[in-house]
Write a protein that holds these residues in place. Structure first.
Motif, mmCIF file in Angstrom:
data_model
loop_
_atom_site.group_PDB
_atom_site.id
_atom_site.type_symbol
_atom_site.label_atom_id
_atom_site.label_comp_id
_atom_site.label_asym_id
_atom_site.label_seq_id
_atom_site.Cartn_x
_atom_site.Cartn_y
_atom_site.Cartn_z
ATOM 1 N N UNK A 84 0.962 -1.284 0.119
ATOM 2 C CA UNK A 84 0.136 -0.051 0.216
ATOM 3 C C UNK A 84 1.036 1.096 0.131
ATOM 4 N N UNK A 85 0.926 1.895 -1.062
ATOM 5 C CA UNK A 85 1.577 3.125 -1.116
ATOM 6 C C UNK A 85 0.794 4.499 -1.418
ATOM 7 N N UNK A 86 1.239 5.663 -1.157
ATOM 8 C CA UNK A 86 0.557 6.709 -1.142
ATOM 9 C C UNK A 86 -0.279 7.203 0.184
ATOM 10 N N UNK A 87 -0.577 8.503 0.268
ATOM 11 C CA UNK A 87 -1.081 8.654 1.331
ATOM 12 C C UNK A 87 -2.515 8.096 1.598
ATOM 13 N N UNK A 89 -5.210 8.715 3.130
ATOM 14 C CA UNK A 89 -6.464 9.400 2.986
ATOM 15 C C UNK A 89 -6.907 9.689 1.511
ATOM 16 N N UNK A 90 -5.951 9.265 0.448
ATOM 17 C CA UNK A 90 -5.999 9.368 -1.022
ATOM 18 C C UNK A 90 -7.032 8.414 -1.432
ATOM 19 N N UNK A 91 -7.674 8.731 -2.447
ATOM 20 C CA UNK A 91 -8.547 8.057 -3.148
ATOM 21 C C UNK A 91 -8.094 6.532 -3.638
ATOM 22 N N UNK A 92 -8.673 5.544 -3.420
ATOM 23 C CA UNK A 92 -7.988 3.990 -3.705
ATOM 24 C C UNK A 92 -8.205 3.760 -4.996
ATOM 25 N N UNK A 112 3.945 7.130 -9.228
ATOM 26 C CA UNK A 112 3.304 8.514 -10.144
ATOM 27 C C UNK A 112 1.940 8.629 -9.499
ATOM 28 N N UNK A 113 1.281 7.544 -9.387
ATOM 29 C CA UNK A 113 -0.239 7.671 -8.929
ATOM 30 C C UNK A 113 -0.170 8.147 -7.238
ATOM 31 N N UNK A 114 0.852 7.483 -6.762
ATOM 32 C CA UNK A 114 0.885 7.782 -5.314
ATOM 33 C C UNK A 114 1.548 9.147 -4.914
ATOM 34 N N UNK A 115 2.298 9.785 -5.784
ATOM 35 C CA UNK A 115 2.765 11.122 -5.706
ATOM 36 C C UNK A 115 1.711 12.084 -6.026
ATOM 37 N N UNK A 116 0.574 11.781 -6.738
ATOM 38 C CA UNK A 116 -0.346 12.539 -6.923
ATOM 39 C C UNK A 116 -1.775 12.336 -6.079
ATOM 40 N N UNK A 117 -1.206 11.813 -4.785
ATOM 41 C CA UNK A 117 -2.329 11.739 -3.961
ATOM 42 C C UNK A 117 -3.364 10.383 -3.884
ATOM 43 N N UNK A 118 -3.002 9.462 -4.698
ATOM 44 C CA UNK A 118 -3.853 8.347 -4.764
ATOM 45 C C UNK A 118 -3.310 7.176 -3.693
ATOM 46 N N UNK A 338 -4.112 9.170 -14.688
ATOM 47 C CA UNK A 338 -4.249 10.446 -13.920
ATOM 48 C C UNK A 338 -5.460 11.435 -14.390
ATOM 49 N N UNK A 339 -5.573 11.354 -15.795
ATOM 50 C CA UNK A 339 -6.702 12.107 -16.401
ATOM 51 C C UNK A 339 -8.099 11.387 -16.081
ATOM 52 N N UNK A 340 -8.102 10.081 -16.165
ATOM 53 C CA UNK A 340 -9.448 9.253 -15.950
ATOM 54 C C UNK A 340 -9.822 9.175 -14.722
ATOM 55 N N UNK A 341 -8.570 9.343 -13.735
ATOM 56 C CA UNK A 341 -9.022 8.816 -12.509
ATOM 57 C C UNK A 341 -9.506 10.241 -11.488
ATOM 58 N N UNK A 342 -9.099 11.193 -12.291
ATOM 59 C CA UNK A 342 -9.482 12.486 -11.616
ATOM 60 C C UNK A 342 -10.965 12.916 -11.294
ATOM 61 N N UNK A 343 -11.366 13.656 -10.286
ATOM 62 C CA UNK A 343 -12.797 13.820 -10.276
ATOM 63 C C UNK A 343 -13.376 14.593 -11.309
ATOM 64 N N UNK A 344 -12.899 15.396 -12.089
ATOM 65 C CA UNK A 344 -13.279 15.964 -13.112
ATOM 66 C C UNK A 344 -13.084 15.666 -14.522
#
Length: 355
Positions: A84-87, A89-92, A112-118, A338-344
């Protein structure tokens, strides 16, 4: 020839037949099956000596946050390695690797995903890397259940699901078997799942046949493979390709690795999952397909076939990308995810198929 009229002859025959009929009926109606025998469990890379090259190329702490868990399989317990890597509180996000290379294949994408908060969950499938290999049929249910049990262990109610190659087939089947564990997004990278028998090479079919696997599992052959692997180590001045090297080491040193891969080819989530993709199309999940035009393992045509099954899917085509695009085109794959997983994220029409 006249039949004997001797009554004692008829009695003797009855004395032979009647007890046999009675014993047969008793066995059929009164017998009870034996208790199920737990499957044989074969070891993983974790059991290799510390001098093994695998500890330098793909150590068990390759990612931070690693741990083992014993997952139940019938009356057996299977040791599975996960990270398990990344914060916290990040989205899983779950990353599922493919047929033959364990979680090291995500080495340039997961961080890269982990560094962007996932919050990223990686793990080795049964029979690969640091997860033990049960001597069972490696079918779709085995792999989807492994992920469901693992998510239960880490206390994840749901997650975004991303699958590579055979992992794409697992992701599709998982979304069909356990839809409540999917948090609205499923991504397929160079995905298998709907290949036909004719799409698999004759060499792969021959090598994955039960007869060949029985022969290759014999101790003399295993010893020969280990000697061959040790004799073909790259020279010191040569750059080691970690992906090719871990493939070679697993094949040579893990007693059930080749059989696990072969069973996955014959029985696993490589083929026959049209229903899973069709069920995914009937959900509200957002879907992404990433595929390279130069993929000669899972041909690019399957990207458009998956899109036909899942019309809402967004297709990202990687020009000249082969099957190992998480290694050769990691920035492109990471950016698309990253584009796909983003909220927007919002759906855009898929690119025209080049198949």
């Amino acid at each position: 020839m006249m039949m004997s009229s001797n009554p004692f002859h008829r009695i003797n025959i009855s004395l032979v037949i009647l007890p046999s009929l009675f014993l047969t009926a008793y066995y059929l109606f009164a017998s009870f099956p034996r208790s199920p025998i737990p499957p044989i469990i074969h070891t993983s890379l974790a059991r290799l000596p510390s001098s093994s090259p695998s500890w330098n190329i793909y150590p068990e702490n390759f990612y931070n946050g690693g741990a083992y868990v014993n997952l139940p399989l019938g009356r057996a317990r299977i040791l599975v390695r996960y990270w398990l890597i990344g914060p916290e509180s990040g989205r899983r996000v779950v990353l599922i690797h493919g047929l033959s290379i364990p979680a090291i294949v995500w080495k340039d994408v997961a961080p890269v995903l982990a560094s962007r908060g996932y919050r990223v969950l990686l793990y080795d499938l049964y029979g690969r890397g640091y997860s033990d290999a049960p001597q069972v049929t490696y079918d779709t249910t085995l792999f989807t259940t492994q992920l469901a049990l693992l998510m239960q262990h880490v206390k994840w109610d749901n997650a975004f699901i991303v699958g590579l190659s055979m992992g794409g087939g697992i992701a599709a089947a998982f979304s069909a078997h356990f839809p409540h564990l999917v948090n609205g997004k499923v991504a397929f990278v160079a995905s298998a799942g709907i290949m036909e028998s004719s799409d698999i090479s004759r060499t792969a079919k021959f090598m994955s046949s039960p007869l060949v696997q029985t022969v290759t599992a014999l101790p003399p052959f295993q010893h020969y493979m280990r000697r061959l692997a040790n004799a073909s180590k790259p020279a010191e001045f040569q750059e080691v390709n970690p992906i090719q090297e871990i493939l070679r080491l697993q094949s040579a040193h893990l007693p059930h690795y080749n059989a696990a891969v072969a069973s996955s080819l014959r029985d696993g989530p490589i083929r026959g999952l049209h229903f899973a993709f069709q069920e995914l199309a009937c959900t509200s999940n957002q879907v992404l397909i990433i595929h390279g035009t130069a993929d000669d393992t899972v041909l690019y045509k399957f990207a458009s076939k998956i899109r036909d099954l899942v019309p809402q899917a967004d297709l990202v085509t990687i020009s000249d990308g082969g099957h190992d695009i998480t290694i050769t085109h990691a920035p492109d794959v990471s950016a698309a995810l990253l584009r796909f997983l983003a909220d927007n994220y919002s759906y855009k029409p898929a690119q025209p198929s080049l198949a």
